[in-house]
Write a protein that holds these residues in place. Structure first.
Motif, short mmCIF file in Angstrom:
data_model
loop_
_atom_site.label_atom_id
_atom_site.label_comp_id
_atom_site.label_asym_id
_atom_site.label_seq_id
_atom_site.Cartn_x
_atom_site.Cartn_y
_atom_site.Cartn_z
N ASP A 64 0.85 -1.19 0.00
CA ASP A 64 0.00 0.00 0.00
C ASP A 64 0.89 1.24 0.00
O ASP A 64 2.01 1.21 0.51
N THR A 65 0.38 2.34 -0.58
CA THR A 65 1.18 3.57 -0.64
C THR A 65 0.32 4.77 -0.22
O THR A 65 -0.90 4.77 -0.40
N ARG A 66 1.00 5.78 0.32
CA ARG A 66 0.35 7.04 0.66
C ARG A 66 1.28 8.17 0.24
O ARG A 66 2.46 8.17 0.57
N SER A 67 0.73 9.11 -0.51
CA SER A 67 1.48 10.30 -0.90
C SER A 67 0.69 11.51 -0.46
O SER A 67 -0.52 11.44 -0.25
N ALA A 68 1.39 12.62 -0.29
CA ALA A 68 0.72 13.86 0.11
C ALA A 68 1.51 15.03 -0.45
O ALA A 68 2.73 14.97 -0.58
N LYS A 69 0.77 16.08 -0.78
CA LYS A 69 1.40 17.28 -1.34
C LYS A 69 0.91 18.49 -0.56
O LYS A 69 -0.28 18.62 -0.27
N VAL A 70 1.86 19.38 -0.24
CA VAL A 70 1.53 20.66 0.38
C VAL A 70 1.30 21.64 -0.76
O VAL A 70 2.17 21.84 -1.61
N CYS A 71 0.13 22.25 -0.80
CA CYS A 71 -0.25 23.14 -1.90
C CYS A 71 -0.47 24.55 -1.37
O CYS A 71 -1.23 24.76 -0.42
N GLU A 72 0.18 25.51 -2.00
CA GLU A 72 0.00 26.92 -1.63
C GLU A 72 -1.32 27.46 -2.17
O GLU A 72 -1.97 28.28 -1.53
N GLU A 73 -1.70 27.02 -3.36
CA GLU A 73 -2.90 27.50 -4.05
C GLU A 73 -3.82 26.33 -4.34
O GLU A 73 -3.38 25.20 -4.56
N VAL A 74 -5.11 26.59 -4.41
CA VAL A 74 -6.08 25.53 -4.67
C VAL A 74 -5.87 24.91 -6.05
O VAL A 74 -6.17 23.73 -6.26
N GLU A 75 -5.34 25.66 -7.00
CA GLU A 75 -5.07 25.11 -8.34
C GLU A 75 -4.08 23.95 -8.26
O GLU A 75 -4.16 23.02 -9.07
N GLN A 76 -3.17 23.99 -7.30
CA GLN A 76 -2.23 22.88 -7.11
C GLN A 76 -2.96 21.62 -6.63
O GLN A 76 -2.56 20.50 -6.96
N VAL A 77 -4.01 21.81 -5.86
CA VAL A 77 -4.84 20.69 -5.42
C VAL A 77 -5.49 20.04 -6.64
O VAL A 77 -5.48 18.82 -6.80
N TYR A 78 -6.02 20.88 -7.54
CA TYR A 78 -6.65 20.36 -8.76
C TYR A 78 -5.64 19.60 -9.62
O TYR A 78 -5.95 18.56 -10.19
N ASP A 79 -4.42 20.13 -9.71
CA ASP A 79 -3.38 19.46 -10.48
C ASP A 79 -3.03 18.11 -9.85
O ASP A 79 -2.77 17.14 -10.57
N TYR A 80 -3.02 18.04 -8.55
CA TYR A 80 -2.62 16.82 -7.83
C TYR A 80 -3.68 15.72 -7.97
O TYR A 80 -3.35 14.58 -8.29
N PHE A 81 -4.94 16.06 -7.73
CA PHE A 81 -6.01 15.06 -7.78
C PHE A 81 -6.58 14.87 -9.18
O PHE A 81 -7.13 13.81 -9.48
N GLY A 82 -6.50 15.89 -10.01
CA GLY A 82 -7.09 15.79 -11.35
C GLY A 82 -8.59 16.00 -11.29
O GLY A 82 -9.11 16.63 -10.38
N PHE A 83 -9.30 15.41 -12.28
CA PHE A 83 -10.73 15.63 -12.38
C PHE A 83 -11.50 14.33 -12.57
O PHE A 83 -12.48 14.26 -13.29
N THR A 84 -11.03 13.29 -11.89
CA THR A 84 -11.74 12.01 -11.89
C THR A 84 -13.06 12.18 -11.14
O THR A 84 -13.25 13.18 -10.42
N PRO A 85 -13.98 11.24 -11.26
CA PRO A 85 -15.22 11.35 -10.49
C PRO A 85 -14.98 11.47 -8.98
O PRO A 85 -15.66 12.23 -8.30
N GLU A 86 -13.98 10.74 -8.47
CA GLU A 86 -13.68 10.83 -7.04
C GLU A 86 -13.18 12.22 -6.67
O GLU A 86 -13.58 12.77 -5.63
N ALA A 87 -12.32 12.79 -7.50
CA ALA A 87 -11.81 14.14 -7.24
C ALA A 87 -12.94 15.16 -7.29
O ALA A 87 -13.02 16.04 -6.42
N GLN A 88 -13.83 15.03 -8.25
CA GLN A 88 -14.96 15.95 -8.35
C GLN A 88 -15.84 15.88 -7.10
O GLN A 88 -16.32 16.91 -6.60
N LYS A 89 -16.05 14.68 -6.60
CA LYS A 89 -16.84 14.51 -5.38
C LYS A 89 -16.13 15.17 -4.19
O LYS A 89 -16.77 15.82 -3.37
N LEU A 90 -14.82 14.98 -4.10
CA LEU A 90 -14.03 15.61 -3.03
C LEU A 90 -14.16 17.12 -3.08
O LEU A 90 -14.39 17.77 -2.05
N TYR A 91 -14.02 17.70 -4.27
CA TYR A 91 -14.13 19.16 -4.41
C TYR A 91 -15.51 19.64 -3.95
O TYR A 91 -15.62 20.64 -3.24
#
Length: 104
Positions: free
Chosen positions: A65-92
């Motif tokens: 199993d793996t876990r990664s995490a990113k520190v994002c200064e701007e919300v756009e970096q969050v979008y870049d990290y998660f992308g726009f999959t259905p799961e990411a859209q639900k998270l947003y």
């Protein structure tokens, strides 16, 4: 904001420790549709206003199993990290975020 201390252990990288708020998480249990992995996305906001984006993969195979995490200064970096999959859209949506591309 209810600020508490959080510790995020990352695979192959230093652990993150910060004070902030857990916003939400979503999971896709890929086992349900025959995939060999399950993924969870989680989102935090630090007391200083940064975003902490976390991806965790759990495998049904012998792969660890793996876990990664990113520190994002701007919300756009969050979008870049998660992308726009259905799961990411639900998270947003759960976090009250609206990823939009403004066009003039």
């Amino acid at each position: 904001m209810t600020a508490t201390q959080h510790i995020i252990h990352r695979t192959g990288k230093p652990t993150l420790r910060f004070t902030g708020e857990f916003l939400c998480d979503v999971s896709d249990n890929g086992y349900d549709n025959g995939q060999d992995e399950s993924v969870t996305f989680a989102l935090y906001r630090t007391a200083a206003g940064k975003w902490i984006a976390v991806k965790e993969y759990e495998y049904r195979t012998m792969e660890p199993d793996t876990r990664s995490a990113k520190v994002c200064e701007e919300v756009e970096q969050v979008y870049d990290y998660f992308g726009f999959t259905p799961e990411a859209q639900k998270l947003y949506a759960m976090a009250g975020l609206e990823p939009v591309e403004n066009v003039s």
